[in-house]
Scaffold this motif. Structure first.
Motif, PDB file in Angstrom:
ATOM      1  N   ILE A 197      85.035 -16.001  88.179  1.00 17.36           N
ATOM      2  CA  ILE A 197      83.651 -15.762  87.797  1.00 17.36           C
ATOM      3  C   ILE A 197      82.919 -17.093  87.758  1.00 17.36           C
ATOM      4  CG2 ILE A 197      82.111 -14.943  85.988  1.00 17.36           C
ATOM      5  CD1 ILE A 197      84.327 -13.049  85.120  1.00 17.36           C
ATOM      6  N   LYS A 198      81.855 -17.195  88.544  1.00 17.14           N
ATOM      7  CA  LYS A 198      80.927 -18.323  88.464  1.00 17.14           C
ATOM      8  C   LYS A 198      79.639 -17.736  87.916  1.00 17.14           C
ATOM      9  CE  LYS A 198      82.679 -21.245  92.159  1.00 17.14           C
ATOM     10  NZ  LYS A 198      82.347 -21.903  93.412  1.00 17.14           N
ATOM     11  N   ASP A 199      78.571 -17.740  88.696  1.00 18.65           N
ATOM     12  CA  ASP A 199      77.363 -17.007  88.305  1.00 18.65           C
ATOM     13  C   ASP A 199      77.596 -15.517  88.510  1.00 18.65           C
ATOM     14  OD1 ASP A 199      76.131 -19.415  87.781  1.00 18.65           O
ATOM     15  OD2 ASP A 199      75.279 -19.569  89.795  1.00 18.65           O
ATOM     16  N   LEU A 219      80.688  -7.600  87.579  1.00 19.78           N
ATOM     17  CA  LEU A 219      80.315  -6.805  88.752  1.00 19.78           C
ATOM     18  C   LEU A 219      79.318  -5.708  88.393  1.00 19.78           C
ATOM     19  CD1 LEU A 219      83.497  -6.194  90.938  1.00 19.78           C
ATOM     20  CD2 LEU A 219      81.400  -7.363  91.559  1.00 19.78           C
ATOM     21  N   GLN A 220      79.516  -5.054  87.270  1.00 17.33           N
ATOM     22  CA  GLN A 220      78.594  -3.990  86.853  1.00 17.33           C
ATOM     23  C   GLN A 220      77.213  -4.554  86.540  1.00 17.33           C
ATOM     24  OE1 GLN A 220      80.776  -2.193  83.656  1.00 17.33           O
ATOM     25  NE2 GLN A 220      81.771  -0.705  85.009  1.00 17.33           N
ATOM     26  N   ARG A 221      77.171  -5.755  86.011  1.00 20.53           N
ATOM     27  CA  ARG A 221      75.894  -6.399  85.689  1.00 20.53           C
ATOM     28  C   ARG A 221      75.143  -6.800  86.957  1.00 20.53           C
ATOM     29  NH1 ARG A 221      76.952 -11.891  83.478  1.00 20.53           N
ATOM     30  NH2 ARG A 221      76.909 -12.366  85.682  1.00 20.53           N
ATOM     31  N   ASP A 222      75.853  -7.437  87.909  1.00 22.85           N
ATOM     32  CA  ASP A 222      75.203  -8.007  89.091  1.00 22.85           C
ATOM     33  C   ASP A 222      75.138  -7.047  90.279  1.00 22.85           C
ATOM     34  OD1 ASP A 222      74.945 -10.353  87.649  1.00 22.85           O
ATOM     35  OD2 ASP A 222      76.790 -11.213  88.473  1.00 22.85           O
ATOM     36  N   ARG A 223      76.116  -6.162  90.399  1.00 21.04           N
ATOM     37  CA  ARG A 223      76.219  -5.234  91.533  1.00 21.04           C
ATOM     38  C   ARG A 223      76.423  -5.940  92.868  1.00 21.04           C
ATOM     39  NH1 ARG A 223      77.060  -0.002  89.843  1.00 21.04           N
ATOM     40  NH2 ARG A 223      75.949   0.282  87.918  1.00 21.04           N
ATOM     41  N   VAL A 224      76.781  -7.225  92.845  1.00 19.28           N
ATOM     42  CA  VAL A 224      77.087  -7.985  94.058  1.00 19.28           C
ATOM     43  C   VAL A 224      78.289  -8.890  93.789  1.00 19.28           C
ATOM     44  CG1 VAL A 224      74.741  -8.006  94.980  1.00 19.28           C
ATOM     45  CG2 VAL A 224      75.473  -9.851  93.498  1.00 19.28           C
ATOM     46  N   ALA A 225      78.941  -9.312  94.869  1.00 21.23           N
ATOM     47  CA  ALA A 225      80.043 -10.267  94.782  1.00 21.23           C
ATOM     48  C   ALA A 225      79.873 -11.303  95.879  1.00 21.23           C
ATOM     49  CB  ALA A 225      81.387  -9.563  94.932  1.00 21.23           C
ATOM     50  N   ALA A 266      91.203 -27.032 113.025  1.00 21.82           N
ATOM     51  CA  ALA A 266      89.851 -26.560 112.751  1.00 21.82           C
ATOM     52  C   ALA A 266      89.887 -25.124 112.230  1.00 21.82           C
ATOM     53  CB  ALA A 266      89.020 -26.614 114.023  1.00 21.82           C
ATOM     54  N   THR A 267      89.111 -24.849 111.196  1.00 27.42           N
ATOM     55  CA  THR A 267      88.987 -23.494 110.675  1.00 27.42           C
ATOM     56  C   THR A 267      87.517 -23.173 110.473  1.00 27.42           C
ATOM     57  OG1 THR A 267      89.217 -24.269 108.408  1.00 27.42           O
ATOM     58  CG2 THR A 267      91.216 -23.468 109.487  1.00 27.42           C
ATOM     59  N   ALA A 268      87.177 -21.934 110.691  1.00 20.35           N
ATOM     60  CA  ALA A 268      85.805 -21.481 110.461  1.00 20.35           C
ATOM     61  C   ALA A 268      85.755 -20.772 109.115  1.00 20.35           C
ATOM     62  CB  ALA A 268      85.387 -20.524 111.574  1.00 20.35           C
ATOM     63  N   SER A 269      84.677 -20.999 108.381  1.00 20.10           N
ATOM     64  CA  SER A 269      84.535 -20.313 107.100  1.00 20.10           C
ATOM     65  C   SER A 269      83.071 -20.032 106.837  1.00 20.10           C
ATOM     66  CB  SER A 269      85.136 -21.143 105.973  1.00 20.10           C
ATOM     67  OG  SER A 269      84.479 -22.383 105.879  1.00 20.10           O
ATOM     68  N   TRP A 270      82.815 -19.016 106.019  1.00 16.10           N
ATOM     69  CA  TRP A 270      81.453 -18.734 105.613  1.00 16.10           C
ATOM     70  C   TRP A 270      81.444 -18.132 104.218  1.00 16.10           C
ATOM     71  CZ3 TRP A 270      80.690 -13.415 105.146  1.00 16.10           C
ATOM     72  CH2 TRP A 270      81.328 -12.582 106.027  1.00 16.10           C
ATOM     73  N   LYS A 271      80.288 -18.203 103.605  1.00 13.51           N
ATOM     74  CA  LYS A 271      80.095 -17.687 102.261  1.00 13.51           C
ATOM     75  C   LYS A 271      78.926 -16.715 102.307  1.00 13.51           C
ATOM     76  CE  LYS A 271      78.868 -20.776  99.245  1.00 13.51           C
ATOM     77  NZ  LYS A 271      78.718 -21.727  98.155  1.00 13.51           N
ATOM     78  N   THR A 272      79.086 -15.561 101.691  1.00  9.30           N
ATOM     79  CA  THR A 272      78.045 -14.544 101.719  1.00  9.30           C
ATOM     80  C   THR A 272      78.054 -13.751 100.409  1.00  9.30           C
ATOM     81  OG1 THR A 272      77.194 -12.653 102.937  1.00  9.30           O
ATOM     82  CG2 THR A 272      79.555 -12.865 102.847  1.00  9.30           C
ATOM     83  N   ILE A 273      76.912 -13.165 100.101  1.00 13.52           N
ATOM     84  CA  ILE A 273      76.788 -12.280  98.938  1.00 13.52           C
ATOM     85  C   ILE A 273      76.716 -10.855  99.481  1.00 13.52           C
ATOM     86  CG2 ILE A 273      75.348 -11.626  96.994  1.00 13.52           C
ATOM     87  CD1 ILE A 273      75.822 -14.395  96.352  1.00 13.52           C
ATOM     88  N   GLN A 274      77.629 -10.003  99.012  1.00 17.03           N
ATOM     89  CA  GLN A 274      77.731  -8.624  99.504  1.00 17.03           C
ATOM     90  C   GLN A 274      77.518  -7.643  98.348  1.00 17.03           C
ATOM     91  OE1 GLN A 274      78.604  -7.474 102.751  1.00 17.03           O
ATOM     92  NE2 GLN A 274      78.128  -9.570 103.282  1.00 17.03           N
TER      93      GLN A 274
END
Length: 117
Positions: A12-14, A67-73, A104-112
């Motif tokens: 858990i962060k934000d 998760l219930q508070r934000d509804r996103v991860a 080399a590795t590919a990475s990404w960060k997303t809010i779902q």
């Protein structure tokens, strides 16, 4: 196309942050469309096209409340390909700084959004 998905860390962060390793079959595969859902305390990542469950993990009460508070991860995805990534057998040092080269590795960060069942 996705071969396997591994959930390595949940914290858990934000919001709830999930670290995921996605192993692809071929380097030119681009088809990873995750769908997130929660049933009781089970967090599941599924394929949005086929509905196939790719990975799941049990969550604590605090993580469920977040998760219930934000509804996103937040997903932090590290893409890897069998045959390209794994153990580096021969380490070729960079003479200038004495460090070994990394694969080399590919990475990404997303809010779902997360679906509750």
């Amino acid at each position: 196309m996705v071969d396997t998905v591994e959930i390595s860390k949940v914290k858990i962060k934000d919001t709830l942050s999930v670290d995921v390793s996605v192993w692809m079959i071929h380097p030119d595969d681009w088809e990873f469309r995750p769908s997130l859902s929660v049933s009781e305390n089970q967090f599941t990542i599924s394929d949005i096209n086929t509905g196939k469950e790719l990975a799941s993990v049990d969550l604590t009460d605090e993580q469920i409340e977040t998760l219930q508070r934000d509804r996103v991860a937040e997903l932090k995805v590290k893409f890897q390909v069998h045959g390209m990534h794994g153990k580096l057998q021969t380490i070729n040092p960079i003479i200038a700084d004495g460090k070994a080269k990394k694969l080399a590795t590919a990475s990404w960060k997303t809010i779902q959004p997360v679906n509750f069942q």
